[in-house]
Design a protein around this motif. Structure first.
Motif, PDB file in Angstrom:
ATOM      1  N   LEU A 488       0.821  -1.208   0.000  1.00 31.54           N
ATOM      2  CA  LEU A 488       0.000   0.000   0.000  1.00 31.54           C
ATOM      3  C   LEU A 488       0.852   1.252   0.000  1.00 31.54           C
ATOM      4  O   LEU A 488       1.828   1.348   0.758  1.00 31.54           O
ATOM      5  N   THR A 489       0.492   2.203  -0.855  1.00 32.27           N
ATOM      6  CA  THR A 489       1.039   3.549  -0.778  1.00 32.27           C
ATOM      7  C   THR A 489      -0.120   4.537  -0.832  1.00 32.27           C
ATOM      8  O   THR A 489      -1.056   4.370  -1.620  1.00 32.27           O
ATOM      9  N   VAL A 490      -0.055   5.560   0.025  1.00 24.45           N
ATOM     10  CA  VAL A 490      -1.094   6.591   0.084  1.00 24.45           C
ATOM     11  C   VAL A 490      -0.398   7.945   0.022  1.00 24.45           C
ATOM     12  O   VAL A 490       0.520   8.218   0.811  1.00 24.45           O
ATOM     13  N   TYR A 491      -0.820   8.788  -0.912  1.00 22.56           N
ATOM     14  CA  TYR A 491      -0.195  10.095  -1.087  1.00 22.56           C
ATOM     15  C   TYR A 491      -1.240  11.196  -0.932  1.00 22.56           C
ATOM     16  O   TYR A 491      -2.191  11.279  -1.714  1.00 22.56           O
ATOM     17  N   ILE A 492      -1.072  12.032   0.084  1.00 20.36           N
ATOM     18  CA  ILE A 492      -1.911  13.218   0.274  1.00 20.36           C
ATOM     19  C   ILE A 492      -1.149  14.380  -0.342  1.00 20.36           C
ATOM     20  O   ILE A 492      -0.029  14.681   0.071  1.00 20.36           O
ATOM     21  N   ALA A 493      -1.720  15.037  -1.353  1.00 13.83           N
ATOM     22  CA  ALA A 493      -0.922  15.961  -2.164  1.00 13.83           C
ATOM     23  C   ALA A 493      -1.783  17.042  -2.782  1.00 13.83           C
ATOM     24  O   ALA A 493      -3.019  16.951  -2.823  1.00 13.83           O
ATOM     25  N   THR A 494      -1.107  18.068  -3.305  1.00 12.77           N
ATOM     26  CA  THR A 494      -1.784  19.145  -4.022  1.00 12.77           C
ATOM     27  C   THR A 494      -1.535  19.073  -5.523  1.00 12.77           C
ATOM     28  O   THR A 494      -2.393  19.425  -6.321  1.00 12.77           O
ATOM     29  N   LYS A 495      -0.322  18.621  -5.911  1.00 11.61           N
ATOM     30  CA  LYS A 495       0.049  18.488  -7.320  1.00 11.61           C
ATOM     31  C   LYS A 495       0.729  17.151  -7.546  1.00 11.61           C
ATOM     32  O   LYS A 495       1.232  16.520  -6.615  1.00 11.61           O
ATOM     33  N   LEU A 496       0.764  16.748  -8.796  1.00  8.63           N
ATOM     34  CA  LEU A 496       1.401  15.489  -9.176  1.00  8.63           C
ATOM     35  C   LEU A 496       2.909  15.604  -9.055  1.00  8.63           C
ATOM     36  O   LEU A 496       3.508  16.599  -9.474  1.00  8.63           O
ATOM     37  N   ASN A 497       3.552  14.590  -8.472  1.00  8.93           N
ATOM     38  CA  ASN A 497       5.012  14.550  -8.460  1.00  8.93           C
ATOM     39  C   ASN A 497       5.499  13.120  -8.675  1.00  8.93           C
ATOM     40  O   ASN A 497       4.708  12.172  -8.769  1.00  8.93           O
ATOM     41  N   ARG A 498       6.802  12.967  -8.754  1.00  9.20           N
ATOM     42  CA  ARG A 498       7.404  11.681  -9.103  1.00  9.20           C
ATOM     43  C   ARG A 498       7.012  10.562  -8.140  1.00  9.20           C
ATOM     44  O   ARG A 498       6.784   9.419  -8.553  1.00  9.20           O
ATOM     45  N   SER A 499       6.933  10.865  -6.857  1.00  6.65           N
ATOM     46  CA  SER A 499       6.622   9.818  -5.879  1.00  6.65           C
ATOM     47  C   SER A 499       5.301   9.135  -6.178  1.00  6.65           C
ATOM     48  O   SER A 499       5.150   7.923  -5.979  1.00  6.65           O
ATOM     49  N   LEU A 501       4.065   8.276  -8.823  1.00  4.65           N
ATOM     50  CA  LEU A 501       4.185   7.346  -9.945  1.00  4.65           C
ATOM     51  C   LEU A 501       4.984   6.104  -9.574  1.00  4.65           C
ATOM     52  O   LEU A 501       5.125   5.184 -10.375  1.00  4.65           O
ATOM     53  N   VAL A 502       5.524   6.107  -8.367  1.00  2.86           N
ATOM     54  CA  VAL A 502       6.240   4.940  -7.843  1.00  2.86           C
ATOM     55  C   VAL A 502       5.374   4.416  -6.704  1.00  2.86           C
ATOM     56  O   VAL A 502       5.470   4.870  -5.571  1.00  2.86           O
ATOM     57  N   HIS A 503       4.521   3.480  -7.003  1.00  4.17           N
ATOM     58  CA  HIS A 503       3.408   3.132  -6.123  1.00  4.17           C
ATOM     59  C   HIS A 503       3.479   1.682  -5.676  1.00  4.17           C
ATOM     60  O   HIS A 503       4.175   0.843  -6.268  1.00  4.17           O
ATOM     61  N   GLY A 504       2.731   1.370  -4.633  1.00 10.64           N
ATOM     62  CA  GLY A 504       2.584   0.000  -4.192  1.00 10.64           C
ATOM     63  C   GLY A 504       1.536  -0.732  -5.014  1.00 10.64           C
ATOM     64  O   GLY A 504       0.942  -0.171  -5.944  1.00 10.64           O
ATOM     65  N   ARG A 505       1.281  -1.986  -4.633  1.00  9.82           N
ATOM     66  CA  ARG A 505       0.289  -2.767  -5.374  1.00  9.82           C
ATOM     67  C   ARG A 505      -1.086  -2.111  -5.288  1.00  9.82           C
ATOM     68  O   ARG A 505      -1.869  -2.125  -6.242  1.00  9.82           O
ATOM     69  N   SER A 506      -1.384  -1.542  -4.144  1.00 11.05           N
ATOM     70  CA  SER A 506      -2.581  -0.724  -3.977  1.00 11.05           C
ATOM     71  C   SER A 506      -2.115   0.689  -3.671  1.00 11.05           C
ATOM     72  O   SER A 506      -1.230   0.881  -2.830  1.00 11.05           O
ATOM     73  N   SER A 507      -2.672   1.681  -4.366  1.00 14.01           N
ATOM     74  CA  SER A 507      -2.195   3.045  -4.173  1.00 14.01           C
ATOM     75  C   SER A 507      -3.325   4.046  -4.334  1.00 14.01           C
ATOM     76  O   SER A 507      -4.198   3.877  -5.194  1.00 14.01           O
ATOM     77  N   TYR A 508      -3.288   5.086  -3.500  1.00 14.65           N
ATOM     78  CA  TYR A 508      -4.308   6.127  -3.520  1.00 14.65           C
ATOM     79  C   TYR A 508      -3.642   7.498  -3.588  1.00 14.65           C
ATOM     80  O   TYR A 508      -2.649   7.757  -2.914  1.00 14.65           O
ATOM     81  N   LEU A 509      -4.220   8.373  -4.404  1.00 15.43           N
ATOM     82  CA  LEU A 509      -3.748   9.748  -4.569  1.00 15.43           C
ATOM     83  C   LEU A 509      -4.870  10.670  -4.107  1.00 15.43           C
ATOM     84  O   LEU A 509      -5.933  10.734  -4.737  1.00 15.43           O
ATOM     85  N   LEU A 510      -4.644  11.352  -2.984  1.00 11.25           N
ATOM     86  CA  LEU A 510      -5.706  12.095  -2.308  1.00 11.25           C
ATOM     87  C   LEU A 510      -5.410  13.590  -2.350  1.00 11.25           C
ATOM     88  O   LEU A 510      -4.498  14.071  -1.670  1.00 11.25           O
TER      89      LEU A 510
END
Length: 763
Positions: A488-499, A501-510
């Protein structure tokens, strides 16, 4: 014409600030298509009752200037409030694999993220989902994992309120795995300074700069990283204060400054000359340089006492407030000037002249940044700096002290309210009583520990509250393949960045609100708070319309994940805390009553409210109960020394950059424009290596551990640096930094002295 080959280096001869600064801001404003309302935000920036800048952690004065923002602070605000939007439709047009080939700049230029998304492996894209689907999916994954295998990382921007709940959630979930951006930047201060003064933060207040007679400045570039600092530096110089700079790079922000808020200076172009002496110390040479200063101060004291004059040292202070002086005295007298000169790269006469300034000044402040600390023995560099300050009692009084310059706007505050992997720094017994749970007591993971865990598979989940962690860490080429093996990777963010795009098997962009935007919850509009480098707390109130109706605040996202993941408990009031942030501030006040009493009543006080610092009051919370003199075990802070053909690389940020955020490709204050794929080297070294300007080369790691580390296609660029020193941009050079190459005490990556070799391009 000078015969010094370094005069052929590319360099910027103008001043920091001035019209160049205004041009830099206007270019970003025009490119981002920002609205006129952004100007209103800038006018409220860093003022009581207004919006606190999301860029650096420099203080906010009680009586602000009309324009209380700098070039980089304005860029950060404009960047946040762009009209560009990165919608789910964008991800429908581009696979994650394709986007990995894009530059950092191009990724962020897509604009603000607008809706929560989850990774779809079948299409290799992020696809839109509802907030409930995101929270329930994340909770399902978290509850399937061993809590000890999950990391809760925080960048330095999240508010005190969000940070407190984030740390609370991690401990309720079951771990102290709470590294933050301090682990990558300033953790050496938290460890090294605490050991010798009892305080993990600087001892100065902002007003101390109005009373100092000398400033000794190590390894920090205010022109790029904290431009508002240039105002008090300019005022100090005007009243006779002398600034002595130690830095491998001759940063223009410490050479001369034209104040954009001074019409006469702007019209005349007449700059204030800042540095009285600028000493280009070799990477890792600060311990030796400081020992040279101390050694000469002792010689001055010996001469004064022999002549029947008052002691140069503050003997009363040393006797009453310090421990270990006699041992340090022996070590300093035994230090060899030949070794000091060789390791520091500085002439003895220059070090003695600098020490003369120190000895003659009644009040001295030492300022430092990551150039001092990001070394294998960076903690010892801090110890040596404190040794110098203790010799004349320059700690714990007006106009004197140690002042590290922080990066992210609330990186210090996050630690204050509980984001720490060290359980001994958090009032766990109080949290247990307040929230009726058993907090974990085992030590959590630092940034380096987390990376090692991801590499060996023991870390299976990573939640990121802001930041661009994967791009910022060392050994990136080794880490990215391991990163994608996580569950699992979870990213709380305002804009898209490189991290992202390097994700776990399950990933969320919030996607979340930025600090300048209006945050309306059930009880009405909300405010948040942050802490600056001087331990002052400020309220911040956003007024801009959110970039999209789907956005949630960082606090609401953290609370939403926590509520979905944890069992229901009458004392765990996630909905109430989200509805009214003042309730969270009441929790902070109850947890830390001495520092945060009357929190809600004081948060918009002009100039912020001071949470206190024992070392500022000469209360030393050390093992001995006194400030500690320490003896260095090495003269060089480098972990790997010199060898034929080996250079030491320092990573740098450009004038058009804040951490991993790249605003553009102009490094105006160094005279560099365009590509970031460059290698800086002085002309003497170029000649010795048989290189010409414009040659394309590679850098390879020279750490001796058998791991292949390379960065290719770098254009050789002459630049004024010490012999044996190379320069290159962060984060592009991060693949050359071994994960294990870090400060011994704090595990902060040693990014300012990386052992490398130059390899010519084939053909």
């Amino acid at each position: 014409m000078s015969s010094d080959p370094r005069d052929e280096s590319i360099q910027y001869e103008g001043a920091a600030g001035g019209w160049g600064s205004l041009k830099g801001m206007s270019q970003v404003f025009a490119r981002e298509l920002s609205t006129p309302a952004v100007l209103e935000t800038l006018m409220r920036q860093n003022k009581a009752g207004g919006y606190m800048c999301s860029s650096c952690a420099w203080g906010k004065p009680k009586e602000p200037h009309l324009f209380e923002f700098c070039e980089n602070g304005a860029k950060a605000t404009i960047w946040d409030l762009t009209r560009d939007r990165c919608t789910p439709a964008f991800f429908g047009d581009h696979t994650v694999t394709e986007l990995r080939s894009w530059s950092d700049y191009d990724l962020e230029m897509q604009g603000r993220l607008t809706e929560p998304m989850c990774y779809d492996s079948a299409s290799d894209t992020y696809v839109a989902c509802s907030w409930d689907e995101a929270f329930e999916g994340i909770a399902r994954e978290l509850n399937a994992l061993d809590p000890k295998s999950v990391v809760f990382y925080a960048s330095g921007k999240a508010s005190l309120e969000t940070s407190y709940l984030y740390a609370l959630f991690a401990r309720m979930y079951g771990n102290n795995n709470l590294p933050d951006s301090s682990n990558m930047c300033h953790e050496t201060t938290s460890v090294g300074l605490k050991k010798v003064t009892g305080s993990p933060v600087g001892t100065c207040l902002m007003e101390d700069f109005e009373h100092c007679d000398a400033i000794f400045y190590f390894g920090q570039n205010p022109g790029t990283n904290s431009p508002r600092f240039l105002h008090p530096l300019q005022e100090a110089v005007k009243r006779g204060c002398k600034i002595i700079v130690f830095n491998p790079v001759r940063e223009q922000g410490l050479v001369r400054f034209v104040n954009p808020q001074n019409p006469l200076q702007m019209l005349s172009g007449h700059a204030t000359e800042l540095a009285h002496m600028y000493l280009q110390v070799k990477p890792g040479g600060d311990i030796a340089a400081l020992m040279g200063l101390c050694k000469h101060v002792l010689a001055l004291d010996d001469a004064a006492r022999a002549a029947g004059k008052p002691s140069v040292l503050d003997r009363d202070f040393i006797d009453q407030h310090t421990h270990g002086f006699e041992d340090f005295l022996v070590a300093a007298r035994a230090a060899d000037w030949g070794e000091i000169v060789r390791v520091s790269g500085l002439a003895r006469s220059d070090l003695e002249a600098a020490a003369d300034v120190y000895a003659a000044a009644e009040n001295v402040i030492s300022v430092y940044g990551m150039g001092l600390t990001q070394h294998v023995h960076g903690s010892q560099s801090i110890g040596m700096l404190v040794n110098l300050m203790l010799m004349r009692g320059n700690l714990g009084r007006q106009g004197a002290g140690v002042s590290p310059v922080r990066g992210h706007s609330n990186v210090q505050g996050q630690r204050t309210v509980g984001i720490s992997e060290k359980p001994e720094l958090v009032p766990l017994d109080k949290l247990a009583a307040m929230f009726d749970f058993t907090p974990p007591r085992d030590k959590g993971l630092t940034t380096v520990d987390a990376c090692e865990g991801i590499r060996d598979g023991s870390v299976q989940g990573f939640v990121s509250l802001g930041g661009n962690f994967v791009r910022a860490i060392p050994d990136r080429d080794v880490m990215e393949p391991a990163w994608r093996k996580q569950a699992l990777t979870v990213y709380i963010a305002t804009k898209l960045n490189r991290s992202h795009l390097v994700h776990g098997r399950s990933s969320y962009l919030l996607p979340c609100l930025v600090r300048a935007e209006e945050d309306v919850q059930a009880s009405g509009p909300q405010s948040v708070s942050i802490e600056d480098s001087f331990s002052h707390i400020y309220g911040s109130f956003g007024k801009r319309k959110p970039a999209d109706e789907h956005l949630l605040s960082e606090l609401a996202i953290v609370a939403g994940i926590a509520k979905a993941t944890l069992p229901t408990h009458p004392k765990w009031r996630w909905d109430e805390w989200t509805a009214d942030y003042s309730l969270v501030r009441e929790l902070i006040e109850k947890t830390y009553p001495d520092e945060f009493h009357d929190f809600n009543a004081r948060m918009f006080q002009p100039g912020g409210f001071y949470r206190g610092n024992p070392a500022h009051e000469r209360i030393w919370k050390t093992d001995s109960g006194k400030a500690e003199f320490t003896n260095p075990t090495v003269m060089s802070a480098l972990g790997i020394g010199d060898a034929p053909g080996r250079y030491h690389l320092i990573t740098m940020r450009s004038n058009d950059q804040f951490n991993t955020t790249i605003y553009g490709h102009s490094d105006r204050l160094r005279g560099l424009e365009g590509s970031r794929e460059i290698l800086l080297i002085n002309p003497d070294e170029m000649a010795r290596a048989g290189l010409q300007e414009g040659d394309v080369v590679s850098l390879v790691g020279d750490a001796g551990d058998g791991v292949k580390r390379e960065v290719h296609d770098l254009t050789v660029t002459p630049f004024n640096l010490p012999d044996g020193c190379l320069g290159g941009y962060y984060p592009e050079m991060n693949p050359l930094i071994p994960l294990w190459y870090h400060d011994e005490a704090s595990k902060t990556p040693a990014s300012k002295g990386v052992p490398v070799r130059i390899v010519r391009a084939a053909g």
